[in-house]
Design a protein around this motif. Structure first.
Motif, PDB file in Angstrom:
ATOM      1  N   PRO A 105       2.406  -5.668   4.095  1.00 39.57           N
ATOM      2  CA  PRO A 105       2.496  -4.240   3.764  1.00 39.57           C
ATOM      3  C   PRO A 105       2.499  -3.977   2.262  1.00 39.57           C
ATOM      4  O   PRO A 105       1.845  -3.038   1.793  1.00 39.57           O
ATOM      5  CB  PRO A 105       3.812  -3.793   4.404  1.00 39.57           C
ATOM      6  CG  PRO A 105       4.371  -4.950   5.129  1.00 39.57           C
ATOM      7  CD  PRO A 105       3.472  -6.127   4.985  1.00 39.57           C
ATOM      8  N   SER A 106       3.207  -4.810   1.494  1.00 41.63           N
ATOM      9  CA  SER A 106       3.282  -4.539   0.049  1.00 41.63           C
ATOM     10  C   SER A 106       1.927  -4.795  -0.615  1.00 41.63           C
ATOM     11  O   SER A 106       1.483  -4.023  -1.475  1.00 41.63           O
ATOM     12  CB  SER A 106       4.379  -5.379  -0.603  1.00 41.63           C
ATOM     13  OG  SER A 106       4.172  -6.740  -0.318  1.00 41.63           O
ATOM     14  N   TYR A 170      -2.676 -12.569   7.888  1.00 38.87           N
ATOM     15  CA  TYR A 170      -3.582 -11.566   8.449  1.00 38.87           C
ATOM     16  C   TYR A 170      -2.703 -10.487   9.064  1.00 38.87           C
ATOM     17  O   TYR A 170      -1.898 -10.776   9.949  1.00 38.87           O
ATOM     18  CB  TYR A 170      -4.464 -12.249   9.504  1.00 38.87           C
ATOM     19  CG  TYR A 170      -5.852 -11.680   9.589  1.00 38.87           C
ATOM     20  CD1 TYR A 170      -6.690 -11.648   8.484  1.00 38.87           C
ATOM     21  CD2 TYR A 170      -6.342 -11.170  10.789  1.00 38.87           C
ATOM     22  CE1 TYR A 170      -7.968 -11.131   8.561  1.00 38.87           C
ATOM     23  CE2 TYR A 170      -7.624 -10.655  10.874  1.00 38.87           C
ATOM     24  CZ  TYR A 170      -8.429 -10.649   9.758  1.00 38.87           C
ATOM     25  OH  TYR A 170      -9.705 -10.136   9.838  1.00 38.87           O
ATOM     26  N   LEU A 171      -2.801  -9.265   8.587  1.00 41.86           N
ATOM     27  CA  LEU A 171      -1.864  -8.205   8.962  1.00 41.86           C
ATOM     28  C   LEU A 171      -2.460  -7.325  10.067  1.00 41.86           C
ATOM     29  O   LEU A 171      -3.330  -6.501   9.802  1.00 41.86           O
ATOM     30  CB  LEU A 171      -1.546  -7.355   7.730  1.00 41.86           C
ATOM     31  CG  LEU A 171      -0.550  -6.220   7.941  1.00 41.86           C
ATOM     32  CD1 LEU A 171       0.815  -6.758   8.341  1.00 41.86           C
ATOM     33  CD2 LEU A 171      -0.434  -5.369   6.672  1.00 41.86           C
ATOM     34  N   ILE A 172      -1.962  -7.533  11.278  1.00 46.68           N
ATOM     35  CA  ILE A 172      -2.402  -6.729  12.419  1.00 46.68           C
ATOM     36  C   ILE A 172      -1.384  -5.605  12.606  1.00 46.68           C
ATOM     37  O   ILE A 172      -0.197  -5.886  12.768  1.00 46.68           O
ATOM     38  CB  ILE A 172      -2.451  -7.606  13.696  1.00 46.68           C
ATOM     39  CG1 ILE A 172      -3.317  -8.847  13.469  1.00 46.68           C
ATOM     40  CG2 ILE A 172      -2.920  -6.832  14.897  1.00 46.68           C
ATOM     41  CD1 ILE A 172      -4.753  -8.567  13.225  1.00 46.68           C
ATOM     42  N   VAL A 173      -1.838  -4.355  12.561  1.00 43.56           N
ATOM     43  CA  VAL A 173      -0.898  -3.226  12.634  1.00 43.56           C
ATOM     44  C   VAL A 173      -1.312  -2.211  13.697  1.00 43.56           C
ATOM     45  O   VAL A 173      -2.502  -2.059  13.981  1.00 43.56           O
ATOM     46  CB  VAL A 173      -0.799  -2.480  11.272  1.00 43.56           C
ATOM     47  CG1 VAL A 173      -0.113  -3.319  10.223  1.00 43.56           C
ATOM     48  CG2 VAL A 173      -2.177  -2.022  10.798  1.00 43.56           C
ATOM     49  N   LEU A 182       0.253   3.544   4.535  1.00 46.88           N
ATOM     50  CA  LEU A 182      -0.521   4.432   3.646  1.00 46.88           C
ATOM     51  C   LEU A 182       0.379   5.369   2.832  1.00 46.88           C
ATOM     52  O   LEU A 182      -0.057   5.905   1.817  1.00 46.88           O
ATOM     53  CB  LEU A 182      -1.519   5.260   4.452  1.00 46.88           C
ATOM     54  CG  LEU A 182      -2.600   4.470   5.213  1.00 46.88           C
ATOM     55  CD1 LEU A 182      -3.561   5.421   5.902  1.00 46.88           C
ATOM     56  CD2 LEU A 182      -3.360   3.538   4.293  1.00 46.88           C
ATOM     57  N   GLU A 183       1.631   5.551   3.312  1.00 44.72           N
ATOM     58  CA  GLU A 183       2.547   6.424   2.563  1.00 44.72           C
ATOM     59  C   GLU A 183       2.724   5.877   1.150  1.00 44.72           C
ATOM     60  O   GLU A 183       2.875   4.671   0.966  1.00 44.72           O
ATOM     61  CB  GLU A 183       3.915   6.501   3.260  1.00 44.72           C
ATOM     62  CG  GLU A 183       3.896   7.405   4.483  1.00 44.72           C
ATOM     63  CD  GLU A 183       5.162   7.272   5.325  1.00 44.72           C
ATOM     64  OE1 GLU A 183       6.161   6.704   4.837  1.00 44.72           O
ATOM     65  OE2 GLU A 183       5.125   7.718   6.489  1.00 44.72           O
ATOM     66  N   GLY A 184       2.691   6.755   0.160  1.00 41.49           N
ATOM     67  CA  GLY A 184       2.812   6.293  -1.220  1.00 41.49           C
ATOM     68  C   GLY A 184       1.471   5.879  -1.816  1.00 41.49           C
ATOM     69  O   GLY A 184       1.398   5.471  -2.963  1.00 41.49           O
ATOM     70  N   THR A 185       0.406   5.953  -1.013  1.00 41.72           N
ATOM     71  CA  THR A 185      -0.947   5.795  -1.549  1.00 41.72           C
ATOM     72  C   THR A 185      -1.624   7.155  -1.359  1.00 41.72           C
ATOM     73  O   THR A 185      -1.071   8.040  -0.706  1.00 41.72           O
ATOM     74  CB  THR A 185      -1.771   4.725  -0.800  1.00 41.72           C
ATOM     75  OG1 THR A 185      -2.230   5.274   0.442  1.00 41.72           O
ATOM     76  CG2 THR A 185      -0.942   3.479  -0.534  1.00 41.72           C
ATOM     77  N   GLU A 186      -2.825   7.304  -1.885  1.00 41.78           N
ATOM     78  CA  GLU A 186      -3.527   8.581  -1.687  1.00 41.78           C
ATOM     79  C   GLU A 186      -4.338   8.593  -0.387  1.00 41.78           C
ATOM     80  O   GLU A 186      -5.012   9.565  -0.082  1.00 41.78           O
ATOM     81  CB  GLU A 186      -4.448   8.855  -2.872  1.00 41.78           C
ATOM     82  CG  GLU A 186      -3.690   9.268  -4.121  1.00 41.78           C
ATOM     83  CD  GLU A 186      -4.645   9.578  -5.257  1.00 41.78           C
ATOM     84  OE1 GLU A 186      -5.481  10.492  -5.106  1.00 41.78           O
ATOM     85  OE2 GLU A 186      -4.561   8.879  -6.293  1.00 41.78           O
TER      86      GLU A 186
END
Ligand code: SAM
Length: 206
Positions: A105-106, A170-173, A182-186
Motif C-alpha cells: 500500500p505505501s 504482488y499486491l492483490i486488492v 487511492l486516498e491521499g493521491t489525486e
C-alpha cells in the motif's frame, strides 16, 4: 538473479509456475500470448477506456500493447524499468493483474503520486483476494494479517525448469481496498469493470 519469467515466456510450455513464500506452488495457463478473443472479457471491455498515447506498464510479451497498436494507438511498453523518462501519456495500461506491481500500500501510494503527472488515466486489473474459498489462500491471508501485511499482499517468485526468479511482492486488492489506497493521491476509481464468475476486475482510475 535468473530471469525465470523471461525464459518461461520464451520456453513455450504454456504454463507459468509460481511459488508463494508459504511454499504454495501453482501452475497456471499462461495468458501472455493470448489473442484478444481469448482475454478475460473484462479486459476486452476495458480496451474502450484506453485513449490517446498509451504506456503499457509491465508489458510482458506485449499482448495488450500489440492489440492497442493494431487499433491505431501509439504505445510504449516498459518492463522492470523506471517509467519517468518515457514522456507524457493519456492512458497507463496495467492488464494481467498488474495493479499488483505496486507491491504494497505505501509503495502504491508513492508510485501513484509519481505517475500523476505522467497520465490522466490508469486502466488496471486486479484479482479480488476475497473471491476464494481455497483454504490455503485463506490461511495465507490470515498469516499476512498477523505479520502486518495486507491480506492479499503476496510474496511470489517464478520458477522455470532450473531457474528461480527473485522474490517480489504482488499486491492483490479488493475494489474497496484499492479505493482506500487511492486516498491521499489525486486518483479516484472512475469506473469498475467486473469479470462475471471470477474475482478479476479492471478499474479505470482518473
Ligand atoms: C503478470 S505479468 C503481466 C504481463 C502483461 N501486462 C499481460 O497482461 O500479459 C507482469 C509483468 O510485469 C513485469 N514487471 C514486474 N515488475 C516490474 C516492474 N517493477 N516494472 C515494470 N514491469 C515489471 C514482469 O516482468 C511481467 O512481464
Amino acid at each position: 538473479m535468473a530471469d525465470a519469467f523471461g525464459q518461461m515466456l520464451l520456453g513455450g510450455t504454456g504454463l507459468e509456475i509460481i511459488e508463494r513464500d508459504d511454499g504454495f506452488l501453482d501452475a497456471v495457463k499462461m495468458v501472455y500470448f493470448a489473442p484478444v478473443a481469448e482475454w478475460p472479457a473484462v479486459e476486452r471491455r476495458a480496451l474502450r477506456w484506453v485513449r490517446g498515447r498509451v504506456l503499457d506498464a509491465g508489458v510482458g510479451a506485449g499482448r495488450a500493447a500489440l492489440e492497442l497498436q493494431r487499433r491505431g494507438r501509439s504505445v510504449v511498453g516498459i518492463d522492470i524499468s523506471p517509467g519517468d523518462s518515457v514522456g507524457q501519456f493519456d492512458t497507463i495500461v496495467m492488464f494481467g493483474n498488474n495493479f499488483g506491481l505496486f507491491g504494497s500500500p505505501s509503495k502504491a501510494k508513492r508510485l501513484l503520486r509519481r505517475l500523476r503527472p505522467l497520465a490522466d488515466r490508469i486502466v488496471a486489473g486486479s484479482n479480488d483476494p476475497y473471491a476464494t474459498e481455497d483454504s490455503a489462500h485463506l490461511a495465507y491471508q490470515d498469516h499476512n494479517r498477523k505479520r502486518g501485511r495486507m491480506p492479499g499482499q503476496l510474496r511470489l517468485r517464478v520458477r522455470y525448469r532450473d531457474l528461480i526468479g527473485p522474490w517480489f511482492d504482488y499486491l492483490i486488492v479488493s475494489p474497496d481496498e484499492m479505493a482506500t489506497i487511492l486516498e491521499g493521491t489525486e486518483w479516484r476509481i472512475h469506473r469498475l469493470l467486473q469479470q462475471t464468475g471470477s474475482g478479476y476486475y479492471v478499474a479505470v482510475l482518473e
